[in-house]
Design a protein around this motif. Sequence first.
Motif, short mmCIF file in Angstrom:
data_model
loop_
_atom_site.label_atom_id
_atom_site.label_comp_id
_atom_site.label_asym_id
_atom_site.label_seq_id
_atom_site.Cartn_x
_atom_site.Cartn_y
_atom_site.Cartn_z
N VAL A 32 16.34 -0.64 40.02
CA VAL A 32 16.08 -2.07 40.18
C VAL A 32 16.39 -2.83 38.89
O VAL A 32 17.03 -3.90 38.92
N LEU A 33 15.97 -2.28 37.76
CA LEU A 33 16.22 -2.95 36.48
C LEU A 33 17.71 -3.04 36.16
O LEU A 33 18.18 -4.06 35.63
N ILE A 34 18.46 -2.01 36.49
CA ILE A 34 19.91 -2.03 36.24
C ILE A 34 20.58 -3.08 37.11
O ILE A 34 21.48 -3.81 36.66
N ILE A 35 20.14 -3.18 38.37
CA ILE A 35 20.70 -4.21 39.26
C ILE A 35 20.40 -5.60 38.69
O ILE A 35 21.29 -6.47 38.64
N LEU A 36 19.16 -5.81 38.24
CA LEU A 36 18.79 -7.10 37.67
C LEU A 36 19.59 -7.39 36.40
O LEU A 36 19.97 -8.55 36.15
N LEU A 37 19.89 -6.36 35.62
CA LEU A 37 20.68 -6.55 34.40
C LEU A 37 22.08 -7.05 34.72
O LEU A 37 22.56 -8.02 34.11
N PHE A 38 22.74 -6.43 35.69
CA PHE A 38 24.09 -6.87 36.05
C PHE A 38 24.08 -8.24 36.72
O PHE A 38 25.00 -9.03 36.55
N LEU A 54 25.39 -8.24 43.97
CA LEU A 54 24.95 -7.72 45.26
C LEU A 54 24.53 -8.79 46.26
O LEU A 54 24.13 -8.46 47.37
N PHE A 55 24.62 -10.06 45.85
CA PHE A 55 24.17 -11.12 46.74
C PHE A 55 25.28 -12.14 46.95
O PHE A 55 26.18 -12.29 46.11
N ASP A 56 25.22 -12.81 48.07
CA ASP A 56 26.17 -13.88 48.39
C ASP A 56 25.35 -15.08 48.87
O ASP A 56 25.02 -15.19 50.04
N PHE A 57 25.02 -15.96 47.92
CA PHE A 57 24.15 -17.08 48.24
C PHE A 57 24.91 -18.24 48.87
O PHE A 57 24.30 -19.15 49.43
N ASN A 58 26.22 -18.22 48.76
CA ASN A 58 27.01 -19.33 49.29
C ASN A 58 27.28 -19.20 50.78
O ASN A 58 27.42 -20.17 51.50
N ILE A 74 29.79 0.71 46.88
CA ILE A 74 28.95 1.47 45.96
C ILE A 74 28.52 2.78 46.62
O ILE A 74 28.60 3.86 46.02
N ILE A 75 28.06 2.68 47.87
CA ILE A 75 27.58 3.88 48.57
C ILE A 75 28.72 4.87 48.81
O ILE A 75 28.56 6.08 48.64
N LEU A 76 29.89 4.36 49.19
CA LEU A 76 31.04 5.24 49.41
C LEU A 76 31.47 5.92 48.12
O LEU A 76 31.90 7.08 48.13
N ILE A 322 25.90 1.52 38.33
CA ILE A 322 26.45 1.36 36.98
C ILE A 322 27.96 1.29 37.03
O ILE A 322 28.58 0.42 36.39
N GLN A 323 28.60 2.20 37.79
CA GLN A 323 30.06 2.17 37.92
C GLN A 323 30.53 0.85 38.50
O GLN A 323 31.46 0.21 37.98
N SER A 324 29.90 0.42 39.58
CA SER A 324 30.29 -0.84 40.22
C SER A 324 30.00 -2.02 39.31
O SER A 324 30.75 -3.00 39.26
#
Length: 362
Positions: A32-38, A54-58, A74-76, A322-324
């Motif tokens: 979760v912290l890594i996602i928030l960092l990016f 990871l989000f599309d607010f538009n 990411i999952i693939l 991290i890769q993504s």
Amino acid sequence: MADQASHGIGGLTFDKSKRALPNEFNVFLALVLIILLFEALGQILPYMNGQSMLFDFNEARDGTILNMARIKIIILQVAIIGIISLGVTQVIISGGIDLSSGPLVGATAMIVMSFAQTELVNGNPNPKAVFGLWAMDLPVIVPLIVGLLFGALIGSINGFFIAFARIPPFIATLGMFLICRGISQWWTKGQPVSFPTPEYAWIGTGMMPVVWFIGLAILLHLIMRYTVYGKHTYAIGSNEEAARMSGINVRRHKILVYMIASMLAAFAAIVLSSKNLTAQAGMGQFYELYAIAMAVIGGVSLTGGRGSIIGTVLGAMVFGVIQSGFTFVKLDAFYQLMAMGAIIIGAVVLDQWRQQRAAAKA
């Protein structure tokens, strides 16, 4: 009246301050912290123009604000190496290491694809044919069995030298690393093998690699947690001599552990070659290191005896994010390799720190 916290034997009491959260929770928190960092970098870096990873607010897609396209990528990205990491996890828990899984992917892909080829390509004879007509359009079960048997053979050789010849796992699997890389280059003199049958191509189509990864993760989790095999694996990794004294056939079990790990790597090769519709000798490069990194990030101890499949799955997700994320912030490829190397070292340092902390509390 006795203290409610007392266990009643030897005056032992339960100290809530020393209660530790499951290690898997710590890995999930790190994810979760890594996602928030990016996400923060997407807003802070001037050239990112306020993008979200990871989000599309538009524009809501598929009824959600999540960027499903990136999440699927990411999952693939981690699914195939994740299959290898499941096998590597039980090897490390048993107190060993497996460096041969990456080259084994390349060797297995070349061999298996040779038995999965279709006879005709656009009405013409297959230009990449390795064998004659006898090996064309075979039932899909044939290349599957060939691949899994080859993986079992490599794993049994690794296990034999480690269990009976007493060769350190690092050296035994490093030697197999070179052997498998040589096999992949020798098989067709370095030429790629392509044009599989539709049935074989289905194995890795779409999101099927993720399905295989999740299914195998559930199966391995149940095996490691609830079966005698799993209990013996943990026992050997915790204290091999004590496991032997308790009646466990340590040699036989080690061979089985390495066989299962290599069969999982072989299956990963099947999925990868099916997904790419081709097999190349260089497939699987660095996969063994990435698989080990996923396991260690997920809390598997390199000293053996501790870790879980759930932790490894979370570690794979951390690795994928991290890769993504590096790609998301437009980090150059050579910097990405440097960063991933630093992360692998950091994961090992963290494991050592966890071990020292646990020893201090004992």
